[in-house]
Design an enzyme around this catalytic site. Structure first.
Site, mmCIF file in Angstrom:
data_model
loop_
_atom_site.group_PDB
_atom_site.id
_atom_site.type_symbol
_atom_site.label_atom_id
_atom_site.label_comp_id
_atom_site.label_asym_id
_atom_site.label_seq_id
_atom_site.Cartn_x
_atom_site.Cartn_y
_atom_site.Cartn_z
ATOM 1 N N ALA A 18 4.320 25.848 11.126
ATOM 2 C CA ALA A 18 5.306 25.405 11.654
ATOM 3 C C ALA A 18 6.176 26.389 12.860
ATOM 4 C CB ALA A 18 6.015 24.699 10.860
ATOM 5 N N GLY B 204 0.091 15.169 24.325
ATOM 6 C CA GLY B 204 0.340 13.576 24.371
ATOM 7 C C GLY B 204 1.956 13.844 24.284
ATOM 8 N N HIS C 248 7.597 15.962 6.580
ATOM 9 C CA HIS C 248 6.030 16.309 6.895
ATOM 10 C C HIS C 248 5.570 17.018 5.911
ATOM 11 C CE1 HIS C 248 6.128 15.689 11.528
ATOM 12 N NE2 HIS C 248 7.223 14.932 10.964
#
Length: 186
Positions: free
Chosen positions: A41, A16, A57
Site C-alpha cells: 500500500a 481505470g 480493505h
C-alpha cells in the site's frame, strides 16, 4: 502451492477510473498466482475516514496476504519470488509530488518527481517477482481549472505511460469489466 512469480519476472498494470474494480481485480489475479501474495500500500493516511477505508480493505483481503505499507521507497523491500499488488501508482505519485520532509511541504517540479518515480520503479521491478500495479486514469475526466491539479495529472499520466511501456500486460477496467489492452503475447 501456486507461485507464478518464481517462474519469471512480470509486470502487469491495471488501470481505470475510480471504483471501476481495479483493486478487486488485482487482488483476484494475485490470488490466482500465489497462495501468499503481498499487498504493498502506497497511501499516506490523511484522515480518519481514509484510515477506516484502509482497515476495510485489509479485512477484505484476509490473513493470507502479507501487507506492507510504503509511501515512497518500494524497492527497499525484498520481494523476490513473490506476487505483489502495488496499490496504487496515483497515491505513490502524490507522495513524490508533495514531498513531506522535516515536517514541511515541498513541491518538486513535475520533471524531478517523474525522474525519482521512474528510478524507483526500475529499481523495484529489477527484482525477480510478479508485480501487479494499480493506477487511475485521472486524465480521462477533462482538464482541471486548478494549475496544481493539471501538473499532477501530467505527472501521473507520464508515469502511467512509463509503467505501461514496461508492462508485459495492461488491463483497463471499465464498470467492473476487465479489458486487456496489452498482452505479452502481442
Amino acid at each position: 502451492m501456486r507461485n507464478f512469480a518464481l517462474a519469471m519476472r512480470r509486470i502487469i498494470l491495471i488501470t481505470g477510473g475510480q471504483r471501476s474494480g481495479k483493486s478487486v481485480t488485482a487482488e483476484s489475479l494475485a490470488l490466482s498466482l500465489s497462495d501468499r501474495p503481498v499487498y504493498m500500500a502506497t497511501a499516506h493516511i490523511w484522515d480518519e475516514e481514509f484510515r477506516q477505508r484502509v482497515l476495510r480493505h485489509q479485512e477484505r483481503r484476509g490473513a493470507q496476504w502479507t501487507n506492507i505499507e510504503e509511501e515512497k521507497w518500494l524497492s527497499r523491500h525484498d520481494l523476490t519470488g513473490r506476487v505483489v499488488v502495488i496499490d496504487c501508482i496515483t497515491l505513490w505519485c502524490t507522495n513524490f509530488f508533495f514531498d513531506r520532509t522535516a515536517n514541511e511541504w515541498e513541491q518538486p517540479t513535475v520533471e524531478e518527481a517523474l525522474e525519482q518515480l521512474k528510478a524507483e520503479f526500475d529499481k523495484l521491478t529489477s527484482q525477480d517477482a510478479t508485480f501487479i500495479f494499480v493506477t487511475n486514469e485521472i486524465g480521462s475526466g477533462g482538464v482541471s481549472e486548478n494549475a496544481v491539479q493539471r501538473r499532477f495529472t501530467d505527472l501521473e499520466g507520464w508515469m502511467n505511460q512509463y509503467v505501461a511501456s514496461k508492462a508485459d500486460e495492461v488491463i483497463l477496467m471499465v464498470s467492473g469489466i476487465a479489458v486487456k489492452i496489452k498482452s505479452d503475447k502481442q
